[in-house]
Write a protein that holds these residues in place. Structure first.
Motif, PDB file in Angstrom:
ATOM      1  N   SER A 150      84.191  23.016   6.932  1.00 12.23           N
ATOM      2  CA  SER A 150      82.896  23.636   6.632  1.00 12.23           C
ATOM      3  C   SER A 150      82.857  25.096   7.063  1.00 12.23           C
ATOM      4  N   THR A 225      82.840  15.104  -1.439  1.00 14.07           N
ATOM      5  CA  THR A 225      83.364  16.094  -0.491  1.00 14.07           C
ATOM      6  C   THR A 225      83.619  17.424  -1.190  1.00 14.07           C
ATOM      7  N   SER A 228      80.300  19.113  -2.005  1.00 10.79           N
ATOM      8  CA  SER A 228      79.695  19.724  -0.813  1.00 10.79           C
ATOM      9  C   SER A 228      80.339  21.071  -0.499  1.00 10.79           C
ATOM     10  N   SER A 232      78.639  24.857  -0.596  1.00 11.39           N
ATOM     11  CA  SER A 232      78.764  25.752   0.551  1.00 11.39           C
ATOM     12  C   SER A 232      79.341  27.100   0.136  1.00 11.39           C
ATOM     13  N   HIS A 290      74.576  22.246   7.523  1.00 12.56           N
ATOM     14  CA  HIS A 290      74.302  21.353   6.394  1.00 12.56           C
ATOM     15  C   HIS A 290      75.599  20.813   5.791  1.00 12.56           C
ATOM     16  N   THR A 291      76.620  21.671   5.671  1.00 13.98           N
ATOM     17  CA  THR A 291      77.893  21.205   5.117  1.00 13.98           C
ATOM     18  C   THR A 291      78.546  20.178   6.029  1.00 13.98           C
ATOM     19  N   LEU A 294      76.755  16.858   5.798  1.00 15.20           N
ATOM     20  CA  LEU A 294      77.078  16.197   4.533  1.00 15.20           C
ATOM     21  C   LEU A 294      78.461  15.552   4.579  1.00 15.20           C
ATOM     22  N   LEU A 295      79.435  16.283   5.108  1.00 15.52           N
ATOM     23  CA  LEU A 295      80.794  15.741   5.178  1.00 15.52           C
ATOM     24  C   LEU A 295      80.861  14.532   6.108  1.00 15.52           C
TER      25      LEU A 295
END
Length: 306
Positions: A150, A225, A228, A232, A290-291, A294-295
């Motif tokens: 990220s 993935t 996301s 980003s 946020h990334t 999410l991951l």
């Protein structure tokens, strides 16, 4: 006889020693020729001056801030769609050598291979941390990997996009001064031409690293993935463009970007989970936060705040 010399002699009236065809001797009198050429010159000069004045008026109307009417193809030279298509193709041709240079490709592939080697087979998704407490270390390792991904794909596009407007400012000013295109067409085409190039290397990076480190081996997890990371990158690119356009000075823009990226990284949720209340708002602006969440949610199902 040289035609150029003959015309000069006609203009000067020196045709006494020149041989003319018999059918033209009575038609080409020196005085008439001189009068005709003088009138033609004055007519052409007048037309040229009017065209120059018209060009000056058009240039003045097309100066930055005045804009040009998209519906009037005569003012801008082309419709908005045509401007976008031309600028889009130009952007791809100009930047594909920069984005897909051998050094950059080697950098991304080398980083992916080194990262995959360090986190080799660090799969924690097949372990249950409640039943197997020893697996918490492997989970922490994989969480560190996800946070690195990220950060890397937020840091990379920001510092690439920062240099866009400062380096292209002179060219943009010159082309806008003659009303070649609208600013909106340039901006949309610039972003659209960057997207395919920006998203190509992350696909290569994730494909290499994904199976080396043992992330969740399902098509859905891989697709989410990748999505996301794409989101980003788009957000990071927008941040870099905004900073570069706001300052137009590479040193100032780089300084602000460094502080911003560092702040986002520290508040990303990996180094500290209990952020003080007066600084908690920063994490909601952080791309990394946020990334990363999410991951974690995609790979481990544990992206909620702790």
């Amino acid at each position: 006889m040289n035609p150029a010399e003959f015309l000069i002699d006609l203009a000067s009236g020196n045709v006494k020693d020149k041989s003319l065809p018999s059918e033209l001797k009575d038609k080409f009198l020196p005085a008439d020729v001189h009068k005709y050429l003088l009138g033609a010159y004055e007519s052409r000069a007048s037309s040229t001056m009017e065209k120059m004045k018209l060009d000056e008026i058009t240039t003045f109307n097309h100066k930055p801030g005045r804009g040009c009417n998209v519906s009037d193809a005569g003012e801008c030279g082309a419709s908005w769609i045509a401007q976008f298509c031309i600028l889009f193709r130009r952007g791809l041709k100009e930047r594909r050598h920069e984005y897909l240079s051998s050094l950059r490709v080697i950098q991304v592939i080398s980083t992916a291979v080194i990262t995959g080697s360090i986190w080799w087979n660090s799969n924690a998704t097949s372990f249950n941390m409640v039943q197997h407490p020893s697996s918490s270390n492997r989970f922490q390792d994989q969480a560190g990997l996800l946070f690195f991904i990220s950060v890397y794909w937020a840091f990379f596009p920001v510092f690439t996009a920062i240099f866009t407007f400062p380096l292209e400012r002179e060219m943009l000013s010159k082309e806008r001064s003659v009303g070649m295109y609208k600013v909106s067409a340039y901006l949309v085409a610039r972003n659209a031409s960057d997207l395919p190039l920006d998203l190509l290397l992350p696909v290569v990076f994730l494909t290499i690293i994904y199976f080396m480190v043992g992330l969740k081996h399902t098509f859905t997890a891989f697709s989410l993935t990748l999505l996301s990371i794409f989101l980003s990158i788009i957000a990071a690119q927008g941040l870099g463009l905004s900073i570069g356009a706001a300052f137009m000075d590479v040193n100032k823009a780089t300084t602000l970007a460094s502080v911003t990226v560092m702040t986002f990284m520290l508040s990303g949720g990996f180094f500290i989970t209990r952020v003080p209340l007066f600084m908690r708002w920063v994490r909601y602006l952080s791309l990394n936060y946020h990334t990363y969440k999410l991951l974690l949610k995609i790979q481990c199902g544990c992206g909620e705040d702790g």
